[in-house]
Design an enzyme around this catalytic site. Structure first.
Site, PDB file in Angstrom:
ATOM      1  N   LYS A  58      -4.894   8.711  14.972  1.00 36.10           N
ATOM      2  CA  LYS A  58      -3.543   8.704  15.550  1.00 36.10           C
ATOM      3  C   LYS A  58      -3.546   9.471  16.863  1.00 36.10           C
ATOM      4  O   LYS A  58      -4.418  10.294  17.104  1.00 36.10           O
ATOM      5  CB  LYS A  58      -2.569   9.356  14.567  1.00 36.10           C
ATOM      6  CG  LYS A  58      -2.419   8.544  13.295  1.00 36.10           C
ATOM      7  CD  LYS A  58      -1.224   8.988  12.490  1.00 36.10           C
ATOM      8  CE  LYS A  58      -1.025   8.089  11.283  1.00 36.10           C
ATOM      9  NZ  LYS A  58      -0.590   6.737  11.627  1.00 36.10           N
ATOM     10  N   LYS A  90       0.852  -1.179   0.000  1.00 31.01           N
ATOM     11  CA  LYS A  90       0.000   0.000   0.000  1.00 31.01           C
ATOM     12  C   LYS A  90       0.895   1.239   0.000  1.00 31.01           C
ATOM     13  O   LYS A  90       2.040   1.119   0.433  1.00 31.01           O
ATOM     14  CB  LYS A  90      -0.931  -0.028   1.205  1.00 31.01           C
ATOM     15  CG  LYS A  90      -0.323   0.504   2.512  1.00 31.01           C
ATOM     16  CD  LYS A  90      -1.380   0.690   3.569  1.00 31.01           C
ATOM     17  CE  LYS A  90      -1.004   1.812   4.488  1.00 31.01           C
ATOM     18  NZ  LYS A  90      -1.855   2.012   5.625  1.00 31.01           N
ATOM     19  N   HIS A 102      -7.780  -0.829   5.137  1.00 26.89           N
ATOM     20  CA  HIS A 102      -7.878  -1.738   6.278  1.00 26.89           C
ATOM     21  C   HIS A 102      -9.296  -1.839   6.849  1.00 26.89           C
ATOM     22  O   HIS A 102      -9.830  -2.932   7.023  1.00 26.89           O
ATOM     23  CB  HIS A 102      -6.933  -1.292   7.409  1.00 26.89           C
ATOM     24  CG  HIS A 102      -5.509  -1.124   6.974  1.00 26.89           C
ATOM     25  ND1 HIS A 102      -4.870  -2.038   6.179  1.00 26.89           N
ATOM     26  CD2 HIS A 102      -4.601  -0.162   7.230  1.00 26.89           C
ATOM     27  CE1 HIS A 102      -3.625  -1.632   5.971  1.00 26.89           C
ATOM     28  NE2 HIS A 102      -3.445  -0.500   6.588  1.00 26.89           N
TER      29      HIS A 102
END
Ligand code: NAD
Length: 484
Positions: free
Chosen positions: A331, A148, A240
């Site tokens: 994140k 990816k 994902h």
């Protein structure tokens, strides 16, 4: 229970980008572990190829250092490491140049499975594919593995697919999504399709909603400028989270063959409704100290790129109409955890009276840390206090359930590389799947870009922006806690 190691045929695995971060951290240490477990036949070889001018002995020393750093000390054995290093070779090659290719061709052994791992920037995929073809290195049975990101939108993904298709057939192309290599993800298919228990309940009649969470504690730090061109939607959701959603939502394939599974996943992506702009929350973390916020690293003080995204998604088909799927990823969140939670509906009527509140049954599938599954059920609170209900977990953490073999679950990359050698594409994304995922993602991104939306700030170390809580609250639901 002892895990079975299935031997593979002799192979020549060429890793382009063998001196890079991914090869050092994941691919090469993973191959060492496969070697230790007896999965590398004596004739198998690994050929590193990268731009650095280096001889094989220096490359072996680099790999020795990588093993030292990334393999558990208990699995490091000087003799075995030396035997493994003997299988490694190195050829300096510039993907865009014409030197090194004859030397690479000379390394390939007739009769071996040929695999070429493109662990380089996608901008080099075309050059590599073309040269492998032109120099007659890759045979008609050779496999290529690509990393990816596979495009940044539908148009670039289509370009990449066309470029690869000019030299390789689809059956030769392995697009890696390492989430699909995780033990739990495959176990999700086993649990769904090897038990009678779950499938009758696996639909909108019994499932209230599904939550898919991929939370990271790390920020963008060293790779902020790169990340800023991407964002959470492109970097995590399109690939994902979408793959996890497909495995939860798909119909039972008629057999466990690559195209049978991938056909069913593709149907899920095609059944996704466009996302209502009101059902998306984008966030960007702010630091808790100096030089700690997203904007300190993005290379653009006015960046509107999201480091967090939460969204409500609908799968429009008979099975799932009316059951929302809530996805979130970000994140610098409170804990590093990846989890899928299937939240079942409440029983239609309580025979225990209103005072005895029950909680929903939840099947939680943990991808990290501590891969495993956990099902919450209601039971009677022990003791003589009358008929009171309490919630207990039926815990199935793999480390416990599988004993010794469960504590050393192979890393996703190891498993996927062995699948490449075996020629099994089940856990790899097909070209049309990737394109369908971008076709769904593109309008979502285009909508917020055209409005010039700013992501909502959230504190580093928190659970994400307040608005993401509201996304569920207004539906009378709540997110599961983000915890390790
Ligand atoms: P990196 O920058 O650390 O390494 C790149 C490698 O490519 C080096 O070995 C370098 O020598 C080689 N290279 C660069 N230009 C070359 C050229 N012209 N010819 C031949 N070799 C050349 O990158 P990385 O982090 O290892 O990532 C590699 C790929 O894997 C990228 O596509 C990345 O998006 C993807 N990826 C990386 C990670 C990760 O954790 N690092 C995770 C997922 C995907």
């Amino acid at each position: 229970m002892v895990s079975r190691v299935i031997p593979v045929d002799p192979f020549d695995l060429v890793i382009f980008g063998a001196t890079g971060d991914l090869a050092r951290r994941k691919i090469l240490p993973g191959l060492y572990r496969r070697f230790l477990d007896g999965q590398m036949p004596p004739e198998a070889r690994v050929i590193g190829a990268a731009r650095s001018a280096m001889e094989t002995p220096a490359f072996r020393e680099e790999v020795r250092a990588a093993i030292d750093e990334f393999v558990a000390p208990a699995r490091q054995d000087a003799t075995r490491i030396a035997e493994f290093l003997d299988r490694l070779h190195y050829v300096p090659i510039d993907a865009k140049g014409d030197t090194g290719w004859p030397e690479l061709a000379a390394q390939m052994r007739p009769g071996h499975v040929q695999a070429f791992y493109f662990s380089v920037a996608p901008s080099l995929f075309g050059a590599l594919a073309e040269r492998l073809h032109r120099h007659g290195i890759a045979g008609s049975e050779a496999r290529i593995v690509v990393e990816k990101p596979f495009g940044r939108d539908l148009a670039t993904a289509q370009d990449l697919n066309r470029t690869l298709a000019a030299h390789f057939e689809e059956r030769q192309i392995y697009r890696i999504d390492h989430y699909l290599g995780k033990e739990t993800v495959q176990n999700l298919m086993a649990v769904r399709f090897a038990n009678i228990l779950f499938e009758p309940l696996w639909n909108a009649q019994f499932v209230d909603h599904v939550q898919i969470t991929v939370a990271e504690t790390v920020g963008v730090d060293g790779r902020g400028a790169y990340y800023d061109t991407s964002g959470a939607m492109r970097d995590m959701v399109q690939n994902h989270l979408m793959q996890l959603l497909c495995l939860i939502a798909m119909e039972p394939p008629y057999c466990f063959e690559p195209d049978a599974v991938r056909d069913e996943k593709l149907k899920v992506i095609r059944a996704l409704d466009p996302v209502d702009p009101g059902d998306i929350v984008r966030g960007q973390y702010r630091g808790t100290g100096p030089d700690d916020g997203y904007l300190d690293h993005a290379g653009n003080p006015d960046s509107r790129t999201e480091s967090y995204v939460a969204l409500k998604v609908h799968v429009s088909n008979w099975r799932w109409k009316g059951t929302p799927f809530y996805l979130r990823t970000g994140k610098r969140l409170r804990a590093r955890t990846s989890e899928i939670a299937v939240v079942f509906k409440e029983p239609p009527h309580s025979i225990f009276g209103e005072a005895e509140r029950w909680r929903e049954n939840v099947l939680a599938i943990r991808l990290q840390p501590n891969e495993g599954m956990n099902m919450t059920v209601m039971i009677k609170e022990p003791g003589p206090g009358g008929m009171r209900l309490t919630e207990v977990p039926l815990d199935m953490s793999f480390a416990e359930a599988l004993g010794e073999s469960g504590t050393d679950i192979p890393d996703a990359y190891e498993r996927l590389i062995m699948d490449v050698i075996r020629g099994n594409q089940t856990l790899f994304m097909r070209g049309d799947e990737v394109e369908a995922a971008w076709a769904w993602t593109d309008p979502v991104i285009a909508a917020w870009e055209s409005r010039g939306d700013r992501p909502k700030p959230y504190d580093a170390g928190s659970s994400g922006p307040e608005d993401a809580l509201m996304l569920l609250h207004r539906d009378g639901r709540r997110w599961r806690e983000i915890r390790a």
